[in-house]
Design a protein around this motif. Structure first.
Motif, PDB file in Angstrom:
ATOM      1  N   GLU A 147       0.837  -1.182   0.101  1.00 44.97           N
ATOM      2  CA  GLU A 147      -0.073   0.309   0.019  1.00 44.97           C
ATOM      3  C   GLU A 147       0.939   1.432  -0.152  1.00 44.97           C
ATOM      4  OE1 GLU A 147      -3.342   0.506  -0.418  1.00 44.97           O
ATOM      5  OE2 GLU A 147      -3.031  -1.564  -1.009  1.00 44.97           O
ATOM      6  N   VAL A 150       1.695   1.699  -3.661  1.00 41.16           N
ATOM      7  CA  VAL A 150       0.672   2.002  -4.452  1.00 41.16           C
ATOM      8  C   VAL A 150       0.625   3.667  -4.214  1.00 41.16           C
ATOM      9  CG1 VAL A 150      -1.990   2.327  -4.376  1.00 41.16           C
ATOM     10  CG2 VAL A 150      -0.811   0.195  -4.434  1.00 41.16           C
ATOM     11  N   ARG A 151       0.729   4.395  -3.007  1.00 39.53           N
ATOM     12  CA  ARG A 151       0.576   5.512  -2.499  1.00 39.53           C
ATOM     13  C   ARG A 151       1.699   6.341  -3.217  1.00 39.53           C
ATOM     14  NH1 ARG A 151       3.341   7.872   1.259  1.00 39.53           N
ATOM     15  NH2 ARG A 151       3.355   6.238   2.454  1.00 39.53           N
ATOM     16  N   VAL A 154       0.971   6.407  -7.069  1.00 39.02           N
ATOM     17  CA  VAL A 154      -0.112   7.319  -7.437  1.00 39.02           C
ATOM     18  C   VAL A 154       0.359   8.814  -7.331  1.00 39.02           C
ATOM     19  CG1 VAL A 154      -2.095   8.444  -6.355  1.00 39.02           C
ATOM     20  CG2 VAL A 154      -2.075   6.138  -6.609  1.00 39.02           C
ATOM     21  N   GLU A 155       1.388   9.201  -6.557  1.00 41.26           N
ATOM     22  CA  GLU A 155       2.137  10.470  -6.650  1.00 41.26           C
ATOM     23  C   GLU A 155       2.830  10.909  -7.821  1.00 41.26           C
ATOM     24  OE1 GLU A 155       4.681  11.280  -3.275  1.00 41.26           O
ATOM     25  OE2 GLU A 155       3.175  10.479  -1.777  1.00 41.26           O
ATOM     26  N   ASP A 159      -2.051   4.674 -11.932  1.00 38.41           N
ATOM     27  CA  ASP A 159      -3.419   4.460 -11.069  1.00 38.41           C
ATOM     28  C   ASP A 159      -3.326   3.585 -10.165  1.00 38.41           C
ATOM     29  OD1 ASP A 159      -6.446   4.326 -11.565  1.00 38.41           O
ATOM     30  OD2 ASP A 159      -5.929   2.431 -11.783  1.00 38.41           O
ATOM     31  N   ALA A 160      -4.007   3.660  -9.045  1.00 41.29           N
ATOM     32  CA  ALA A 160      -3.938   2.984  -7.708  1.00 41.29           C
ATOM     33  C   ALA A 160      -4.320   1.546  -7.984  1.00 41.29           C
ATOM     34  CB  ALA A 160      -4.626   3.568  -6.488  1.00 41.29           C
ATOM     35  N   GLY A 161      -5.538   1.126  -8.573  1.00 37.54           N
ATOM     36  CA  GLY A 161      -6.043  -0.034  -8.847  1.00 37.54           C
ATOM     37  C   GLY A 161      -4.981  -0.654  -9.961  1.00 37.54           C
ATOM     38  N   GLU A 162      -4.687  -0.247 -10.787  1.00 37.48           N
ATOM     39  CA  GLU A 162      -3.488  -0.942 -11.639  1.00 37.48           C
ATOM     40  C   GLU A 162      -2.476  -1.492 -11.082  1.00 37.48           C
ATOM     41  OE1 GLU A 162      -1.901  -0.492 -16.077  1.00 37.48           O
ATOM     42  OE2 GLU A 162      -2.877   1.270 -15.149  1.00 37.48           O
ATOM     43  N   VAL A 163      -1.986  -0.450 -10.029  1.00 38.93           N
ATOM     44  CA  VAL A 163      -0.588  -0.630  -9.144  1.00 38.93           C
ATOM     45  C   VAL A 163      -1.014  -2.000  -8.304  1.00 38.93           C
ATOM     46  CG1 VAL A 163       1.044  -0.064  -7.658  1.00 38.93           C
ATOM     47  CG2 VAL A 163       0.320   1.327  -9.630  1.00 38.93           C
ATOM     48  N   ARG A 164      -2.020  -1.834  -7.417  1.00 40.98           N
ATOM     49  CA  ARG A 164      -2.474  -2.780  -6.633  1.00 40.98           C
ATOM     50  C   ARG A 164      -2.576  -4.165  -7.227  1.00 40.98           C
ATOM     51  NH1 ARG A 164      -6.161   0.016  -4.604  1.00 40.98           N
ATOM     52  NH2 ARG A 164      -4.954   1.128  -2.857  1.00 40.98           N
TER      53      ARG A 164
END
Length: 253
Positions: A147, A150-151, A154-155, A159-164
């Motif tokens: 996580e 992911v954060r 995003v910075e 895309d958060a969902g794609e990274v996760r």
């Protein structure tokens, strides 16, 4: 596996192997950036980052500080280890970097390297690499936490969902392993390591002057200057294709 990608006719490709947990790699990045800034053809240089794990077997949560790890690895106790960290901190400061080893949270970097590969597909590889290095050495972020990755991703625009999803599936795990296998195949056993034009290697965090000189040398060898024709005021006597100039023919016409 051993073949390295050469430069294209109008570019100079620079492949760099490094690890996020390598303090010299961050210093090497800054020194290379300084060399690149002074290189006249800098807009024609293509930089590609490659994964390298200094310790692929490192646990996600080792429960040790950087000082403890160095003391265990090199001996000499905590005093010697702290001295090494202090020296590295001063070296980094000379390059404008602010290291806080007391806050660094050692971890396995395999997942972080996967995020860099995802970022490369989005044209964000360099900012992702930079963000992770700063998070690790300056901000004390724990990069073993998906996580957190992911954060940070995003910075820089991912895309958060794609990274996760990518971390959960391990879609880029093979890309990391391929980088590491290629490093072994060509004899890279330490980082940072720079490969210029697919055939010239520079090992270590060399000075900007050394790196700029390497850039200039490889550029000259792989992108020779166009031929300059001399004596163009005189009539050309020679052959082109199946046509040959006859001496004095123009005067007899």
């Amino acid at each position: 596996m051993t073949a390295l990608t050469p430069s294209s006719p109008d570019k100079l490709r620079v492949d760099i192997w490094s690890d996020i947990a390598c303090p010299w790699c961050y210093v090497g990045k800054r020194r290379f950036e300084a060399a690149l800034a002074a290189f006249p053809q800098r807009e024609q240089v293509e930089v590609v980052w490659h994964s390298f794990e200094l310790d692929p077997s490192a646990p996600v949560r080792p429960g040790q500080s950087m000082r403890d790890i160095l003391a265990s690895k090199y001996g000499g106790g905590e005093t010697r280890a702290q001295g090494m960290l202090d020296t590295m901190t001063r070296t980094a400061a000379d390059e404008g970097l602010d290291y806080h080893f007391g806050e660094v949270q050692p971890t396995n970097t395999f997942q972080a390297h996967q995020v860099i590969h995802l970022a490369a597909e989005k044209g964000l590889q360099d900012p992702m690499k930079e963000r992770l290095l700063r998070a690790f050495f300056t901000e004390g972020e724990f990069l073993g936490d998906p996580e957190v990755l992911v954060r940070l991703a995003v910075e820089v625009g991912l895309d958060a969902g794609e990274v996760r999803a990518a971390l959960a599936s391990g879609d880029y795990a093979s890309a990391v392993r391929q980088d590491e296998a290629q490093a072994r195949a060509v004899g890279i056993n330490g980082v940072p390591f720079f490969v210029l034009g697919g055939k010239y290697g520079v090992s270590g965090a060399q000075s900007p002057d050394v790196l700029r000189s390497a850039l200039e040398q490889v550029w000259q060898e792989t992108h020779p200057a166009p031929l300059t024709l001399l004596g163009q005021d005189a009539p050309a006597e020679g052959c082109e294709g199946d046509t040959c100039a006859v001496p004095g023919a123009a005067n007899r016409a």
